[in-house]
Design a protein around this motif. Structure first.
Motif, PDB file in Angstrom:
ATOM      1  N   THR A  87       0.824  -1.211   0.000  1.00  0.00           N
ATOM      2  CA  THR A  87       0.000   0.000   0.000  1.00  0.00           C
ATOM      3  C   THR A  87       0.859   1.263   0.000  1.00  0.00           C
ATOM      4  N   ALA A  88       2.099   1.170   0.466  1.00  0.00           N
ATOM      5  CA  ALA A  88       2.991   2.332   0.452  1.00  0.00           C
ATOM      6  C   ALA A  88       3.337   2.743  -0.983  1.00  0.00           C
ATOM      7  N   GLU A  89       3.181   1.817  -1.941  1.00  0.00           N
ATOM      8  CA  GLU A  89       3.482   2.103  -3.345  1.00  0.00           C
ATOM      9  C   GLU A  89       2.320   2.761  -4.080  1.00  0.00           C
ATOM     10  N   LEU A  90       1.156   2.837  -3.451  1.00  0.00           N
ATOM     11  CA  LEU A  90      -0.013   3.416  -4.112  1.00  0.00           C
ATOM     12  C   LEU A  90       0.111   4.930  -4.186  1.00  0.00           C
ATOM     13  N   PRO A  91      -0.352   5.524  -5.281  1.00  0.00           N
ATOM     14  CA  PRO A  91      -0.297   6.990  -5.369  1.00  0.00           C
ATOM     15  C   PRO A  91      -1.265   7.620  -4.375  1.00  0.00           C
ATOM     16  N   ALA A  92      -0.896   8.789  -3.886  1.00  0.00           N
ATOM     17  CA  ALA A  92      -1.765   9.508  -2.959  1.00  0.00           C
ATOM     18  C   ALA A  92      -3.036   9.938  -3.682  1.00  0.00           C
ATOM     19  N   ILE A  93      -4.126   9.997  -2.943  1.00  0.00           N
ATOM     20  CA  ILE A  93      -5.399  10.452  -3.500  1.00  0.00           C
ATOM     21  C   ILE A  93      -5.574  11.913  -3.110  1.00  0.00           C
ATOM     22  N   ASP A  94      -5.745  12.767  -4.111  1.00  0.00           N
ATOM     23  CA  ASP A  94      -5.894  14.200  -3.858  1.00  0.00           C
ATOM     24  C   ASP A  94      -7.296  14.586  -3.409  1.00  0.00           C
ATOM     25  N   ASP A  95      -8.300  13.862  -3.883  1.00  0.00           N
ATOM     26  CA  ASP A  95      -9.691  14.180  -3.566  1.00  0.00           C
ATOM     27  C   ASP A  95     -10.017  13.690  -2.155  1.00  0.00           C
ATOM     28  N   PRO A  96     -10.425  14.587  -1.251  1.00  0.00           N
ATOM     29  CA  PRO A  96     -10.716  14.164   0.126  1.00  0.00           C
ATOM     30  C   PRO A  96     -11.938  13.254   0.241  1.00  0.00           C
ATOM     31  N   ASP A  97     -12.729  13.142  -0.830  1.00  0.00           N
ATOM     32  CA  ASP A  97     -13.914  12.289  -0.807  1.00  0.00           C
ATOM     33  C   ASP A  97     -13.692  10.946  -1.487  1.00  0.00           C
ATOM     34  N   GLU A  98     -12.441  10.613  -1.817  1.00  0.00           N
ATOM     35  CA  GLU A  98     -12.121   9.315  -2.409  1.00  0.00           C
ATOM     36  C   GLU A  98     -11.193   8.558  -1.475  1.00  0.00           C
ATOM     37  N   PHE A  99     -11.368   7.232  -1.461  1.00  0.00           N
ATOM     38  CA  PHE A  99     -10.614   6.397  -0.539  1.00  0.00           C
ATOM     39  C   PHE A  99     -10.250   5.081  -1.203  1.00  0.00           C
ATOM     40  N   TYR A 100      -9.125   4.521  -0.794  1.00  0.00           N
ATOM     41  CA  TYR A 100      -8.814   3.144  -1.139  1.00  0.00           C
ATOM     42  C   TYR A 100      -9.607   2.260  -0.181  1.00  0.00           C
ATOM     43  N   ASP A 101      -9.997   1.079  -0.658  1.00  0.00           N
ATOM     44  CA  ASP A 101     -10.757   0.152   0.187  1.00  0.00           C
ATOM     45  C   ASP A 101     -10.039  -0.124   1.502  1.00  0.00           C
ATOM     46  N   HIS A 102      -8.728  -0.352   1.429  1.00  0.00           N
ATOM     47  CA  HIS A 102      -7.990  -0.716   2.644  1.00  0.00           C
ATOM     48  C   HIS A 102      -7.982   0.409   3.672  1.00  0.00           C
ATOM     49  N   GLU A 103      -8.195   1.652   3.237  1.00  0.00           N
ATOM     50  CA  GLU A 103      -8.266   2.762   4.187  1.00  0.00           C
ATOM     51  C   GLU A 103      -9.566   2.708   4.989  1.00  0.00           C
ATOM     52  N   LEU A 104     -10.646   2.260   4.360  1.00  0.00           N
ATOM     53  CA  LEU A 104     -11.947   2.192   5.022  1.00  0.00           C
ATOM     54  C   LEU A 104     -12.080   0.950   5.898  1.00  0.00           C
ATOM     55  N   GLU A 105     -11.469  -0.148   5.460  1.00  0.00           N
ATOM     56  CA  GLU A 105     -11.585  -1.404   6.207  1.00  0.00           C
ATOM     57  C   GLU A 105     -10.920  -1.255   7.573  1.00  0.00           C
ATOM     58  N   GLY A 106     -11.667  -1.612   8.602  1.00  0.00           N
ATOM     59  CA  GLY A 106     -11.178  -1.492   9.971  1.00  0.00           C
ATOM     60  C   GLY A 106     -11.611  -0.203  10.657  1.00  0.00           C
ATOM     61  N   MET A 107     -12.161   0.748   9.886  1.00  0.00           N
ATOM     62  CA  MET A 107     -12.620   1.997  10.503  1.00  0.00           C
ATOM     63  C   MET A 107     -13.842   1.746  11.372  1.00  0.00           C
ATOM     64  N   ARG A 108     -13.944   2.536  12.428  1.00  0.00           N
ATOM     65  CA  ARG A 108     -15.078   2.498  13.341  1.00  0.00           C
ATOM     66  C   ARG A 108     -16.244   3.233  12.680  1.00  0.00           C
ATOM     67  N   VAL A 109     -17.451   2.701  12.815  1.00  0.00           N
ATOM     68  CA  VAL A 109     -18.650   3.326  12.260  1.00  0.00           C
ATOM     69  C   VAL A 109     -19.553   3.736  13.419  1.00  0.00           C
ATOM     70  N   VAL A 110     -19.966   5.012  13.400  1.00  0.00           N
ATOM     71  CA  VAL A 110     -20.878   5.538  14.416  1.00  0.00           C
ATOM     72  C   VAL A 110     -21.990   6.310  13.714  1.00  0.00           C
ATOM     73  N   THR A 111     -23.101   6.504  14.426  1.00  0.00           N
ATOM     74  CA  THR A 111     -24.185   7.314  13.871  1.00  0.00           C
ATOM     75  C   THR A 111     -23.891   8.786  14.146  1.00  0.00           C
ATOM     76  N   VAL A 112     -24.688   9.672  13.546  1.00  0.00           N
ATOM     77  CA  VAL A 112     -24.518  11.111  13.774  1.00  0.00           C
ATOM     78  C   VAL A 112     -24.720  11.467  15.241  1.00  0.00           C
ATOM     79  N   ASP A 113     -25.394  10.605  15.993  1.00  0.00           N
ATOM     80  CA  ASP A 113     -25.591  10.805  17.434  1.00  0.00           C
ATOM     81  C   ASP A 113     -24.465  10.176  18.245  1.00  0.00           C
ATOM     82  N   ASP A 114     -23.408   9.723  17.566  1.00  0.00           N
ATOM     83  CA  ASP A 114     -22.232   9.093  18.170  1.00  0.00           C
ATOM     84  C   ASP A 114     -22.525   7.728  18.797  1.00  0.00           C
ATOM     85  N   ALA A 115     -23.608   7.087  18.355  1.00  0.00           N
ATOM     86  CA  ALA A 115     -23.902   5.731  18.820  1.00  0.00           C
ATOM     87  C   ALA A 115     -23.039   4.753  18.027  1.00  0.00           C
ATOM     88  N   PRO A 116     -22.321   3.859  18.703  1.00  0.00           N
ATOM     89  CA  PRO A 116     -21.467   2.908  17.980  1.00  0.00           C
ATOM     90  C   PRO A 116     -22.293   1.927  17.146  1.00  0.00           C
TER      91      PRO A 116
END
Length: 173
Positions: free
Chosen positions: A86-115
């Protein structure tokens, strides 16, 4: 961290070509003739492979690798995954785009901060991307469409995704 960009499904023909299932959004670059990929077989040592030729084949690729000259050699590669660091991947300039591996493992909460849980996988479907979230309670899988109307923010820094789920979404499983 290693990222899988393809997997050998089977041999094709008698001259050493292999059928590769694509697992990258940039197959033209990853599997270009002359490209070098690390391959990890189901058993045995990891090694590098140089792409000699590639052509499309029904949503997959037919790939000829240097040093694989016949069907027997190609058959031995069945199940091999091709990897990039993953260190060889080009950086993404758009703040609204992500590589799958960046999202995997992230914590998900609701807008009310409920896990809600953690992202186990990003699914790519004809209708768009879907986050497969493993729920904190009970470990069930919750499928969350990765669209702006539901995903209100993603913080790489905090490794957190905030969602505003429509009524009933978190009850489905």
């Amino acid at each position: 961290m290693d990222l899988v960009v393809g997997r050998v499904v089977k041999a094709h023909g008698i001259s050493g070509e292999v059928v590769v299932e694509i697992r990258t959004d940039d197959p033209e670059a990853r599997f270009a003739p002359g490209a070098v990929l690390r391959g990890r077989p189901r058993s045995g040592a990891e090694r590098e492979y140089t792409i000699e030729s590639v052509r499309a084949h029904g949503g997959r690729l037919l790939v000829r690798l240097a040093g694989v000259a016949d069907r027997n050699g190609a058959d031995e590669l069945r199940g091999t995954v091709f990897l990039v660091d993953t260190a060889e991947l080009p950086a993404i300039d758009d703040p609204d785009e992500f590589y799958d591996h960046e999202l995997e493992g992230m914590r998900v909460v609701t807008v009310d901060d409920a896990p809600v849980g953690k992202v186990a996988e990003v699914l790519h479907t004809a209708g768009g991307e879907i986050l497969a979230v493993k729920a904190d309670e009970g470990g069930r899988e919750i499928l969350v469409p990765f669209v702006g109307a539901i995903v209100t923010s993603v913080s790489r820094q905090n490794a957190t995704i905030v969602i505003d789920p429509p009524e009933g979404l978190l009850d489905l499983a």
